[in-house]
Motif scaffolding. Structure first.
Motif, PDB file in Angstrom:
ATOM      1  N   ALA A  90      46.445  25.266  -7.567  1.00 35.34           N
ATOM      2  CA  ALA A  90      45.031  25.162  -7.196  1.00 35.34           C
ATOM      3  C   ALA A  90      44.830  24.208  -6.038  1.00 35.34           C
ATOM      4  O   ALA A  90      44.048  24.468  -5.118  1.00 35.34           O
ATOM      5  CB  ALA A  90      44.222  24.706  -8.410  1.00 35.34           C
ATOM      6  N   ARG A  91      45.575  23.115  -6.058  1.00 35.04           N
ATOM      7  CA  ARG A  91      45.433  22.108  -5.009  1.00 35.04           C
ATOM      8  C   ARG A  91      45.787  22.696  -3.637  1.00 35.04           C
ATOM      9  O   ARG A  91      45.074  22.474  -2.655  1.00 35.04           O
ATOM     10  CB  ARG A  91      46.321  20.910  -5.339  1.00 35.04           C
ATOM     11  CG  ARG A  91      45.944  19.627  -4.637  1.00 35.04           C
ATOM     12  CD  ARG A  91      46.733  18.445  -5.188  1.00 35.04           C
ATOM     13  NE  ARG A  91      46.290  18.040  -6.511  1.00 35.04           N
ATOM     14  CZ  ARG A  91      46.996  18.193  -7.630  1.00 35.04           C
ATOM     15  NH1 ARG A  91      48.204  18.737  -7.593  1.00 35.04           N
ATOM     16  NH2 ARG A  91      46.513  17.794  -8.786  1.00 35.04           N
ATOM     17  N   VAL A  92      46.882  23.439  -3.579  1.00 35.18           N
ATOM     18  CA  VAL A  92      47.313  24.002  -2.291  1.00 35.18           C
ATOM     19  C   VAL A  92      46.348  25.093  -1.832  1.00 35.18           C
ATOM     20  O   VAL A  92      46.080  25.229  -0.638  1.00 35.18           O
ATOM     21  CB  VAL A  92      48.756  24.533  -2.375  1.00 35.18           C
ATOM     22  CG1 VAL A  92      49.211  25.054  -1.022  1.00 35.18           C
ATOM     23  CG2 VAL A  92      49.705  23.436  -2.834  1.00 35.18           C
ATOM     24  N   VAL A  93      45.819  25.888  -2.769  1.00 33.60           N
ATOM     25  CA  VAL A  93      44.812  26.894  -2.412  1.00 33.60           C
ATOM     26  C   VAL A  93      43.603  26.225  -1.757  1.00 33.60           C
ATOM     27  O   VAL A  93      43.119  26.658  -0.698  1.00 33.60           O
ATOM     28  CB  VAL A  93      44.370  27.691  -3.658  1.00 33.60           C
ATOM     29  CG1 VAL A  93      43.113  28.522  -3.348  1.00 33.60           C
ATOM     30  CG2 VAL A  93      45.481  28.616  -4.127  1.00 33.60           C
ATOM     31  N   LEU A  94      43.119  25.167  -2.365  1.00 34.22           N
ATOM     32  CA  LEU A  94      41.943  24.473  -1.826  1.00 34.22           C
ATOM     33  C   LEU A  94      42.244  23.782  -0.504  1.00 34.22           C
ATOM     34  O   LEU A  94      41.398  23.749   0.397  1.00 34.22           O
ATOM     35  CB  LEU A  94      41.428  23.465  -2.856  1.00 34.22           C
ATOM     36  CG  LEU A  94      40.771  24.092  -4.088  1.00 34.22           C
ATOM     37  CD1 LEU A  94      40.630  23.062  -5.201  1.00 34.22           C
ATOM     38  CD2 LEU A  94      39.419  24.689  -3.730  1.00 34.22           C
ATOM     39  N   GLU A  95      43.447  23.219  -0.384  1.00 33.34           N
ATOM     40  CA  GLU A  95      43.833  22.609   0.892  1.00 33.34           C
ATOM     41  C   GLU A  95      43.871  23.655   2.001  1.00 33.34           C
ATOM     42  O   GLU A  95      43.501  23.378   3.148  1.00 33.34           O
ATOM     43  CB  GLU A  95      45.197  21.934   0.745  1.00 33.34           C
ATOM     44  CG  GLU A  95      45.135  20.634  -0.061  1.00 33.34           C
ATOM     45  CD  GLU A  95      46.511  20.114  -0.440  1.00 33.34           C
ATOM     46  OE1 GLU A  95      47.510  20.841  -0.178  1.00 33.34           O
ATOM     47  OE2 GLU A  95      46.595  19.007  -0.999  1.00 33.34           O
ATOM     48  N   SER A  96      44.298  24.877   1.654  1.00 33.82           N
ATOM     49  CA  SER A  96      44.310  25.961   2.639  1.00 33.82           C
ATOM     50  C   SER A  96      42.888  26.313   3.066  1.00 33.82           C
ATOM     51  O   SER A  96      42.609  26.505   4.251  1.00 33.82           O
ATOM     52  CB  SER A  96      45.008  27.188   2.047  1.00 33.82           C
ATOM     53  OG  SER A  96      45.044  28.236   2.976  1.00 33.82           O
ATOM     54  N   ILE A  97      41.976  26.380   2.098  1.00 38.33           N
ATOM     55  CA  ILE A  97      40.580  26.670   2.414  1.00 38.33           C
ATOM     56  C   ILE A  97      39.992  25.584   3.305  1.00 38.33           C
ATOM     57  O   ILE A  97      39.158  25.843   4.178  1.00 38.33           O
ATOM     58  CB  ILE A  97      39.760  26.812   1.115  1.00 38.33           C
ATOM     59  CG1 ILE A  97      40.178  28.087   0.374  1.00 38.33           C
ATOM     60  CG2 ILE A  97      38.261  26.841   1.399  1.00 38.33           C
ATOM     61  CD1 ILE A  97      39.564  28.223  -1.008  1.00 38.33           C
ATOM     62  N   ALA A  98      40.427  24.348   3.087  1.00 41.07           N
ATOM     63  CA  ALA A  98      39.905  23.223   3.864  1.00 41.07           C
ATOM     64  C   ALA A  98      40.517  23.116   5.247  1.00 41.07           C
ATOM     65  O   ALA A  98      40.036  22.351   6.087  1.00 41.07           O
ATOM     66  CB  ALA A  98      40.139  21.914   3.105  1.00 41.07           C
ATOM     67  N   THR A  99      41.576  23.890   5.521  1.00 42.78           N
ATOM     68  CA  THR A  99      42.277  23.810   6.803  1.00 42.78           C
ATOM     69  C   THR A  99      41.618  24.748   7.820  1.00 42.78           C
ATOM     70  O   THR A  99      41.562  25.958   7.593  1.00 42.78           O
ATOM     71  CB  THR A  99      43.757  24.207   6.640  1.00 42.78           C
ATOM     72  OG1 THR A  99      44.365  23.345   5.668  1.00 42.78           O
ATOM     73  CG2 THR A  99      44.502  24.094   7.952  1.00 42.78           C
ATOM     74  N   PRO A 100      41.109  24.233   8.926  1.00 41.00           N
ATOM     75  CA  PRO A 100      40.395  25.078   9.899  1.00 41.00           C
ATOM     76  C   PRO A 100      41.198  26.280  10.393  1.00 41.00           C
ATOM     77  O   PRO A 100      40.655  27.377  10.529  1.00 41.00           O
ATOM     78  CB  PRO A 100      40.080  24.110  11.045  1.00 41.00           C
ATOM     79  CG  PRO A 100      40.023  22.765  10.392  1.00 41.00           C
ATOM     80  CD  PRO A 100      41.057  22.803   9.308  1.00 41.00           C
TER      81      PRO A 100
END
Length: 202
Positions: A90-100
């Protein structure tokens, strides 16, 4: 110590992929192989020799991102329990969403889906669908091991992904501000994993 040929080739491949990621995020599919080669400081022919086409470059970029997202699910010997593994996913999924650059790539494929349906399908199959299939396989394995009790792993994988992504991805795609600071990402990831394991605990 001098590098062996394989190390040189691997370095070039990484440079090409990073150049492609930056160029496509900035210019969309209008980014040319020439521009990607220039950014990577290699010849245009080197790019073609390694990847064949821009579409193949995009496919490899997506594959690499999915590998990063699902890494916590692919290492059963790491000592992580299902809750820790799911929180890591979940953490990596959200970090991907947060990455421009990741959001820019997704936005580009959505905008171009009508004109390039084959590329859009490749993006979906290689990205979201593969990620969900790996998550479902993880849930099935945890059920066999007696750590979870999941009757329909594919459906449960969709439930968990939905809990994690929520409205954050839509907000980022629309350019609406979304609070995805590291502390927020960690809280969402832990809460989603905890609730999921309580719901599907053995």
């Amino acid at each position: 110590m001098p590098r062996r040929m394989g190390q040189v080739d691997e370095s070039k491949g990484a440079a090409i992929l990073e150049a492609a990621r930056q160029a496509i995020a900035e210019r969309g599919m209008a980014a040319s192989i020439e521009e990607i080669a220039r950014r990577a400081r290699v010849s245009k022919q080197t790019v073609y020799n390694r990847y064949g086409s821009k579409a193949e470059l995009v496919r490899v970029l997506i594959e690499r991102r999915v590998d990063e997202i699902t890494a916590h699910l692919d290492n059963p010997g790491s000592g992580e329990g299902p809750e820790e593994a799911l929180a890591g996913y979940a953490r990596v999924v959200l970090e991907s969403i947060a990455t421009p650059s990741s959001i820019a790539l997704l936005r580009i494929h959505i905008q171009g889906a009508g004109e390039m349906p084959d590329l859009a399908r490749t993006f979906f199959e290689t990205g979201a669908r593969t990620s969900r299939l790996r998550l479902a396989a993880f849930l099935e394995g945890e059920t066999r091991a007696g750590r979870l009790r999941v009757d329909d792993p594919a459906l449960a994988a969709e439930f968990f992904a939905g809990m994690v992504i929520g409205s954050h991805q839509t907000g980022r795609l629309l350019g609406v501000e979304s609070d995805l600071a590291p502390a927020t990402i960690d809280r969402i990831a832990r809460e989603a994993a905890s609730r999921f394991v309580r719901a599907y605990g053995a």
